[in-house]
Design an enzyme around this catalytic site. Structure first.
Site, short mmCIF file in Angstrom:
data_model
loop_
_atom_site.label_atom_id
_atom_site.label_comp_id
_atom_site.label_asym_id
_atom_site.label_seq_id
_atom_site.Cartn_x
_atom_site.Cartn_y
_atom_site.Cartn_z
N GLY A 31 0.83 -1.21 0.00
CA GLY A 31 0.00 0.00 0.00
C GLY A 31 0.86 1.25 0.00
N GLY A 32 2.06 1.15 -0.57
CA GLY A 32 3.01 2.26 -0.55
C GLY A 32 2.59 3.45 -1.41
N SER A 33 1.59 3.25 -2.28
CA SER A 33 1.15 4.34 -3.15
C SER A 33 -0.04 5.11 -2.58
CB SER A 33 0.77 3.77 -4.52
OG SER A 33 -0.17 2.71 -4.34
N TYR A 161 -15.49 -4.03 7.17
CA TYR A 161 -14.12 -3.52 7.34
C TYR A 161 -13.61 -3.78 8.77
CZ TYR A 161 -10.47 0.17 7.63
OH TYR A 161 -9.30 0.88 7.83
N PRO A 188 -4.45 3.76 14.04
CA PRO A 188 -4.59 5.21 13.87
C PRO A 188 -6.06 5.63 13.89
CG PRO A 188 -3.55 4.15 11.95
CD PRO A 188 -4.19 3.09 12.78
N THR A 189 -6.27 6.90 14.19
CA THR A 189 -7.61 7.49 14.06
C THR A 189 -7.80 7.89 12.59
OG1 THR A 189 -6.61 9.57 14.72
CG2 THR A 189 -7.71 8.31 16.45
N TRP A 226 -22.41 16.57 4.97
CA TRP A 226 -23.36 15.47 5.17
C TRP A 226 -23.55 15.17 6.66
CZ3 TRP A 226 -20.83 11.95 0.89
CH2 TRP A 226 -21.18 12.48 -0.36
N ARG A 233 -14.60 13.41 15.98
CA ARG A 233 -13.49 12.58 15.49
C ARG A 233 -12.15 13.13 15.97
NH1 ARG A 233 -17.29 9.93 14.50
NH2 ARG A 233 -18.02 9.08 12.51
N ASP A 295 -24.93 9.93 9.95
CA ASP A 295 -23.89 10.47 10.84
C ASP A 295 -22.82 9.42 11.14
OD1 ASP A 295 -24.45 13.11 11.33
OD2 ASP A 295 -25.67 12.73 13.11
P1 NAP Z 1 -5.32 4.37 0.46
O1 NAP Z 1 -4.82 5.76 0.28
O2 NAP Z 1 -6.66 4.02 -0.08
O3 NAP Z 1 -4.24 3.37 -0.12
C1 NAP Z 1 -4.51 2.01 -0.19
C2 NAP Z 1 -3.27 1.32 -0.67
O4 NAP Z 1 -3.53 -0.09 -0.71
C3 NAP Z 1 -2.85 1.75 -2.07
O5 NAP Z 1 -1.44 1.76 -2.13
C4 NAP Z 1 -3.42 0.63 -2.94
O6 NAP Z 1 -2.69 0.45 -4.16
C5 NAP Z 1 -3.21 -0.56 -2.02
N1 NAP Z 1 -4.08 -1.68 -2.35
C6 NAP Z 1 -5.42 -1.70 -2.31
N2 NAP Z 1 -5.88 -2.90 -2.71
C7 NAP Z 1 -4.79 -3.64 -2.99
C8 NAP Z 1 -4.61 -4.96 -3.47
N3 NAP Z 1 -5.64 -5.78 -3.73
N4 NAP Z 1 -3.33 -5.40 -3.68
C9 NAP Z 1 -2.29 -4.60 -3.44
N5 NAP Z 1 -2.40 -3.34 -2.97
C10 NAP Z 1 -3.65 -2.86 -2.77
O7 NAP Z 1 -5.37 3.99 2.01
P2 NAP Z 1 -4.65 4.68 3.26
O8 NAP Z 1 -5.61 5.68 3.78
O9 NAP Z 1 -3.26 5.05 2.92
O10 NAP Z 1 -4.66 3.48 4.28
C11 NAP Z 1 -3.49 2.76 4.62
C12 NAP Z 1 -3.80 1.86 5.79
O11 NAP Z 1 -4.23 2.67 6.90
C13 NAP Z 1 -4.93 0.88 5.52
O12 NAP Z 1 -4.60 -0.37 6.07
C14 NAP Z 1 -6.12 1.51 6.24
O13 NAP Z 1 -7.04 0.52 6.64
C15 NAP Z 1 -5.44 2.16 7.41
N6 NAP Z 1 -6.17 3.27 8.00
C16 NAP Z 1 -6.56 4.33 7.21
C17 NAP Z 1 -7.26 5.37 7.80
C18 NAP Z 1 -7.72 6.57 7.00
O14 NAP Z 1 -8.42 7.43 7.55
N7 NAP Z 1 -7.34 6.70 5.72
C19 NAP Z 1 -7.55 5.36 9.18
C20 NAP Z 1 -7.11 4.28 9.94
C21 NAP Z 1 -6.42 3.25 9.33
P3 NAP Z 1 -3.06 1.32 -5.47
O15 NAP Z 1 -2.59 2.73 -5.22
O16 NAP Z 1 -2.30 0.68 -6.57
O17 NAP Z 1 -4.55 1.24 -5.64
P1 GDP Z 2 -15.64 7.54 9.81
O1 GDP Z 2 -14.83 8.51 10.60
O2 GDP Z 2 -15.03 6.19 9.73
O3 GDP Z 2 -17.07 7.50 10.24
O4 GDP Z 2 -15.66 7.99 8.28
P2 GDP Z 2 -15.64 9.38 7.53
O5 GDP Z 2 -14.26 9.93 7.49
O6 GDP Z 2 -16.30 9.09 6.23
O7 GDP Z 2 -16.49 10.41 8.39
C1 GDP Z 2 -17.88 10.26 8.48
C2 GDP Z 2 -18.53 11.42 9.25
O8 GDP Z 2 -18.36 12.65 8.53
C3 GDP Z 2 -20.02 11.21 9.38
O9 GDP Z 2 -20.50 11.84 10.55
C4 GDP Z 2 -20.56 11.93 8.13
O10 GDP Z 2 -21.93 12.29 8.27
C5 GDP Z 2 -19.64 13.16 8.13
N1 GDP Z 2 -19.48 13.81 6.81
C6 GDP Z 2 -19.84 15.09 6.50
N2 GDP Z 2 -19.58 15.38 5.23
C7 GDP Z 2 -18.99 14.27 4.70
C8 GDP Z 2 -18.45 13.97 3.41
O11 GDP Z 2 -18.46 14.78 2.50
N3 GDP Z 2 -17.90 12.73 3.24
C9 GDP Z 2 -17.88 11.81 4.25
N4 GDP Z 2 -17.29 10.63 4.02
N5 GDP Z 2 -18.40 12.05 5.48
C10 GDP Z 2 -18.94 13.27 5.70
#
Ligand code: NAP
Ligand code: GDP
Length: 339
Positions: A31-33, A161, A188-189, A226, A233, A295
């Site tokens: 997931g380096g990208s 998830y 992480p949050t 929304w 959060r 919500d």
């Molecule tokens: P992201 O921006 O959506 O990136 C996902 C990464 O996973 C991309 O590099 C993607 O590759 C790769 N990937 C997806 N499906 C794959 C597959 N089938 N095979 C190989 N690679 C695959 O996600 P992120 O936000 O950086 O999240 C990274 C980690 O943090 C995840 O484990 C996520 O659950 C966790 N996390 C994220 C958040 C958040 O708010 N974003 C919060 C808590 C935890 P491509 O670029 O090639 O598609």
């Molecule tokens: P969560 O933190 O895992 O619940 O996921 P999100 O980052 O999608 O945040 C969801 C919260 O943000 C909910 O309370 C939504 O109602 C509110 N929200 C407000 N506007 C947006 C929007 O444009 N996109 C998303 N994804 N959520 C929104």
């Protein structure tokens, strides 16, 4: 530090120590990208780089579809990592999770089982995987801590998830019990920053609001937030998370996971988050709350006491500064941003 394209394919990036370093730790980032992977890459490049003895390999899904066991084994065979940061996952905001619980469950279960079992078979010394605070029980006491992951059902909006991610903790404990492997996970949050997924329907709240505000400003229309704006959060800037990931990889030796979060006092409402985006983008139009939209979980306030015990002096980037940097990145990179 040297940066170069991988010799045998054009998609993965290698960061290697300067010539003469011994090359003892070969870190492969799945997931380096993505949002977090790109932040780790940036922090490595800008803040001291690969340490002596470290080589870094950043993979995208083009290098291997990790839902496929043969492709997973092939990429491990090719790079022979000693350490893995496992980020690859199907990731999305509340609304994509609500639409696709089954895909989040199945895809993430396959990816995680393939990566962890292959790491074990290839003798990888340490794997740091990524959970999320949204996997904690919905009905709980606050603040949530690392011991509470399995204490009850997650919020129904993203149960696919959440259960898939919880199983990483089961994997880690079982690999330790059966084989003595020190595979661990961070929690992480809600993460945001440059290179996020700014797709309005699929992404998380902050990239969604940034994109929607950008469009509303261009078109002179109201910004639609929304839900009620009341849910709360804790947001973490991807570059802060990247710095903490490096510390976990190099210094944290527990199998038990660790929450990576700003303090409970830094939790904000969705309305406060929207206000921060409006301010950063200097949006002057109307802001409307669409309460016909969900919500999601009201709050998931997490304790960072364990992190603070290890790193009492770690400084998080102030929320408004991080929002401004992310908005500036989005505006400057609008054409190439994921959206
Ligand atoms: P992201 O921006 O959506 O990136 C996902 C990464 O996973 C991309 O590099 C993607 O590759 C790769 N990937 C997806 N499906 C794959 C597959 N089938 N095979 C190989 N690679 C695959 O996600 P992120 O936000 O950086 O999240 C990274 C980690 O943090 C995840 O484990 C996520 O659950 C966790 N996390 C994220 C958040 C958040 O708010 N974003 C919060 C808590 C935890 P491509 O670029 O090639 O598609
Ligand atoms: P969560 O933190 O895992 O619940 O996921 P999100 O980052 O999608 O945040 C969801 C919260 O943000 C909910 O309370 C939504 O109602 C509110 N929200 C407000 N506007 C947006 C929007 O444009 N996109 C998303 N994804 N959520 C929104």
């Amino acid at each position: 530090m040297l940066e170069q394209d991988c010799l045998s394919c054009s998609c993965c990036v290698l960061i290697t120590p300067m010539e003469g370093d011994s090359g003892k730790m070969r870190v492969m980032v799945t997931g380096g990208s993505g949002l977090v992977g790109r932040a780790i890459e940036q922090v490595l490049k800008e803040e001291g780089g690969a340490r002596e003895g470290e080589e870094w390999i950043f993979l995208s899904s083009k290098d291997a579809n990790l839902m496929d066991i043969a492709e997973t084994k092939a990429v491990f065979q090719k790079h022979r990592p000693t350490h893995v940061i496992h980020l690859a996952a199907m990731v999305g905001g509340l609304f994509k999770n609500m639409r696709e619980n089954l895909s989040f469950w199945r895809n993430n279960i396959y990816i995680n089982d393939n990566v962890l079992q292959t790491a074990h078979e290839f003798g990888v010394e340490k794997v740091v995987s990524c959970l999320s605070t949204c996997i904690f029980p919905d009905k709980t006491t606050y603040p949530i801590d690392e011991t509470m992951i399995h204490n009850g059902p997650p919020h129904e909006s993203n149960f696919g998830y959440s259960y898939a991610k919880r199983m990483i903790d089961v994997h880690n404990r079982a690999y330790y019990k059966q084989y003595g492997r020190r595979y661990t996970a961070v929690i992480p949050t809600n993460v945001f920053g440059p290179h996020d997924n700014f797709n309005i329907e699929d992404g998380h709240v902050l990239p969604g609001l940034i994109h929607k505000t950008y469009i509303a400003q261009k078109e002179g229309t109201p910004l639609q937030v929304w839900g009620s704006g009341r849910p709360r959060r804790q947001f973490i800037y991807s570059l802060d998370l990247a710095r903490l990931f490096l510390w976990v990889l190099r210094e944290y030796n527990e199998v038990e996971p660790i929450i990576l979060s700003v303090g409970e006092e830094d939790e904000v409402s969705i309305k406060e988050a929207a206000d921060a985006v409006v301010e950063a983008l200097k949006f002057k139009g109307e802001v409307v709350y669409d309460t016909s939209k969900a919500d999601g979980q009201f709050k998931k306030t997490a304790s960072n006491a364990k992190l603070r015990k290890y790193l009492p002096d770690f400084t998080f980037t102030p929320f408004h500064k991080a929002i401004k940097e992310t908005c500036d990145w989005f505006v400057a990179n609008y054409d190439i941003a994921r959206k």
